[in-house]
Each structure stands twice: as C-alpha cells, then as structure tokens.
Design an enzyme around this catalytic site. Sequence first.
Site, PDB file in Angstrom:
ATOM      1  N   ASP A  14       0.875  -1.166   0.000  1.00 25.26           N
ATOM      2  CA  ASP A  14       0.000   0.000   0.000  1.00 25.26           C
ATOM      3  C   ASP A  14       0.921   1.228   0.000  1.00 25.26           C
ATOM      4  OD1 ASP A  14      -2.257   1.723   0.487  1.00 25.26           O
ATOM      5  OD2 ASP A  14      -1.603   1.769   2.585  1.00 25.26           O
ATOM      6  N   ARG A  15       0.410   2.373  -0.418  1.00 24.91           N
ATOM      7  CA  ARG A  15       1.298   3.539  -0.538  1.00 24.91           C
ATOM      8  C   ARG A  15       1.242   4.473   0.680  1.00 24.91           C
ATOM      9  NH1 ARG A  15       0.266   8.163  -4.927  1.00 24.91           N
ATOM     10  NH2 ARG A  15      -0.742   9.100  -3.098  1.00 24.91           N
ATOM     11  N   ASP A  16       0.105   5.165   0.848  1.00 20.81           N
ATOM     12  CA  ASP A  16       0.021   6.196   1.892  1.00 20.81           C
ATOM     13  C   ASP A  16       0.012   5.573   3.283  1.00 20.81           C
ATOM     14  OD1 ASP A  16      -0.291   8.227  -0.152  1.00 20.81           O
ATOM     15  OD2 ASP A  16      -2.326   7.460  -0.401  1.00 20.81           O
ATOM     16  N   VAL A  23      -0.491  13.710   4.885  1.00 18.09           N
ATOM     17  CA  VAL A  23      -0.163  15.124   5.125  1.00 18.09           C
ATOM     18  C   VAL A  23      -1.412  15.859   5.619  1.00 18.09           C
ATOM     19  CG1 VAL A  23       1.773  15.302   3.550  1.00 18.09           C
ATOM     20  CG2 VAL A  23      -0.538  15.553   2.661  1.00 18.09           C
ATOM     21  N   SER A  64      -2.629   0.781  -4.708  1.00 19.65           N
ATOM     22  CA  SER A  64      -3.130   1.940  -3.969  1.00 19.65           C
ATOM     23  C   SER A  64      -4.534   2.359  -4.397  1.00 19.65           C
ATOM     24  CB  SER A  64      -2.147   3.109  -4.188  1.00 19.65           C
ATOM     25  OG  SER A  64      -2.577   4.269  -3.528  1.00 19.65           O
ATOM     26  N   ASN A  65      -5.392   2.634  -3.412  1.00 15.97           N
ATOM     27  CA  ASN A  65      -6.666   3.315  -3.669  1.00 15.97           C
ATOM     28  C   ASN A  65      -6.411   4.812  -3.598  1.00 15.97           C
ATOM     29  OD1 ASN A  65      -8.001   0.858  -3.609  1.00 15.97           O
ATOM     30  ND2 ASN A  65      -8.992   1.194  -1.625  1.00 15.97           N
ATOM     31  N   GLN A  66      -6.832   5.565  -4.607  1.00 12.48           N
ATOM     32  CA  GLN A  66      -6.701   7.028  -4.578  1.00 12.48           C
ATOM     33  C   GLN A  66      -8.040   7.645  -4.982  1.00 12.48           C
ATOM     34  OE1 GLN A  66      -4.144   8.793  -3.459  1.00 12.48           O
ATOM     35  NE2 GLN A  66      -2.879   6.987  -3.053  1.00 12.48           N
ATOM     36  N   ARG A 121     -11.155  -1.552  -6.367  1.00  5.64           N
ATOM     37  CA  ARG A 121     -10.925  -0.891  -5.080  1.00  5.64           C
ATOM     38  C   ARG A 121     -10.698  -1.891  -3.948  1.00  5.64           C
ATOM     39  NH1 ARG A 121     -11.567   3.837  -2.186  1.00  5.64           N
ATOM     40  NH2 ARG A 121     -12.585   3.607  -0.188  1.00  5.64           N
ATOM     41  N   LYS A 122      -9.566  -1.744  -3.239  1.00  7.66           N
ATOM     42  CA  LYS A 122      -9.333  -2.565  -2.058  1.00  7.66           C
ATOM     43  C   LYS A 122     -10.459  -2.325  -1.063  1.00  7.66           C
ATOM     44  CE  LYS A 122      -5.250  -0.628  -1.543  1.00  7.66           C
ATOM     45  NZ  LYS A 122      -3.953  -0.221  -0.963  1.00  7.66           N
ATOM     46  N   ASP A 147      -1.559  -0.017   5.970  1.00 11.56           N
ATOM     47  CA  ASP A 147      -1.881   0.567   7.275  1.00 11.56           C
ATOM     48  C   ASP A 147      -3.360   0.415   7.618  1.00 11.56           C
ATOM     49  OD1 ASP A 147      -2.266   2.449   5.112  1.00 11.56           O
ATOM     50  OD2 ASP A 147      -2.703   3.973   6.629  1.00 11.56           O
TER      51      ASP A 147
HETATM   52 MG    MG Z   1      -2.634   3.462   3.321  1.00  9.61          MG
HETATM   53 ZN    ZN Z   2     -11.539   1.073  -8.912  1.00 14.80          ZN
END
Ligand code: MG
Ligand code: ZN
Length: 211
Positions: A14-16, A23, A64-66, A121-122, A147
């Site tokens: 995962d990214r964030d 942030v 990643s979900n964004q 989407r996760k 996370d």
């Molecule tokens: Mg995350």
């Molecule tokens: Zn999607």
Amino acid sequence: MGIAALGRPGVFLDRDGVLNEHVFHTASGGYEPPHAPDELRLFPWTIPALRRLSDAGYLLFIVSNQPDYAKRKTTLEALTSVREALDARLAAAGIGITETAYCYCHPDSSVEGYGIPCPCRKPSPWMVEQLLRRHRVDPQRSWMLGDRRSDIDCGAAAGLRTIQIYDPHSIPTEGVVAPSFRADNLSEAVRVILAEDDLASQNLTVGRPSR
Ligand SMILES: [Mg+2]
Ligand SMILES: [Zn+2]
C-alpha cells in the site's frame, strides 16, 4: 518438485502510510494522501527497507486506492503527478518497482465514470490478483503490507500473508480478517518478512543433514 516450478516471491505495498506520510490538509482539517508532488514525503526508512526486500529477491508492487478525485477533493492531474513523483523518487534511488496499480474510484462518487462499482478498489483482491498472474508471483511466498484493514482483507483474499503497519494518521477502518503480523513501520515489517521466510526455507529442508 523443483524449486524452479514455484512462482516468484513478491511484496505488495500500500502507498500512503506505508511508503509516504499522510499530510495535514487545512481544507479538510485532517490527514490525507499527498495531493501534489511537494507534499510527497517518504518515511526516512522507506528507501533502505525497499532495497532490503529487493536485494532479498522479492518483486515489489505498489497497490493503492486514490479516491480523492472521485471525492472532488483534488484533480486527476494532481493524483497522477504524485504517482509520477513517487515513481521518479524510487527510480532515482535505484529501487525497481515491478508494477504499480491504482484505483481512482469511490462507490459514493458523483463524478461520472468514477462512482460505478469497480472491480479494483481494495479490499477487493482484483489488482493484486492481476499482478500475481501477470508476473507469475506465488501468493504463498508473498506479502501484502498496509496501514488499513482494507489492505489486510485485500491481501488475505488474494492468498498472501499480511502485515498491518501502524500509522498515527491512518483513518481506522473495520476489517474482516486479522493481519498475520503487525509492525510499527515498513522497516520493522521487512524484518518480519525476512525472518519468517528464512524460517520457511529452513522448514523446506527438514530431514536434510544440518551443516
Ligand atoms: Mg494506506
Ligand atoms: Zn476502482
């Protein structure tokens, strides 16, 4: 059974909250994913931790979900610029990411084309399963790190071992499956992975003479 018959090991990240910090955004009064390249702050341990995994032979993936464009919090261009900035930072550090996968959707979105139920989407394991197949990665030798509990449910549904990484600015979510392990950060998670897989490789050689 030859070892060559086995798929390769991979770590799905995962990214964030795992690679980079959430942030603080004054507009929402909360911690969120970066919306601009200058908001992209890697944790100090991110590069060395990824290098250890790569050196140990794991293929690396970012999953990643964004949804913040779908939620009308930012533009698609902004999300793309952060994605490209991360790719560039990792490449400049000599970290090879095999492939990245992003979902830009959100089920509650009123943006046309972004609110439909999407397969990706996760916690859906769809993105991970695509990557497993495309790169001949063996889920049983692989890991999902995130996370949030949606990351853990995603990894578990794809047949991976999972590690939930603590992030103080992560929004808590409900999950179905408990993580295989918990870690304070990515560096700690990498220690777990290398120790666990070292044990697993020793089990494979049970019955052979010890050195
Ligand atoms: Mg995350
Ligand atoms: Zn999607």
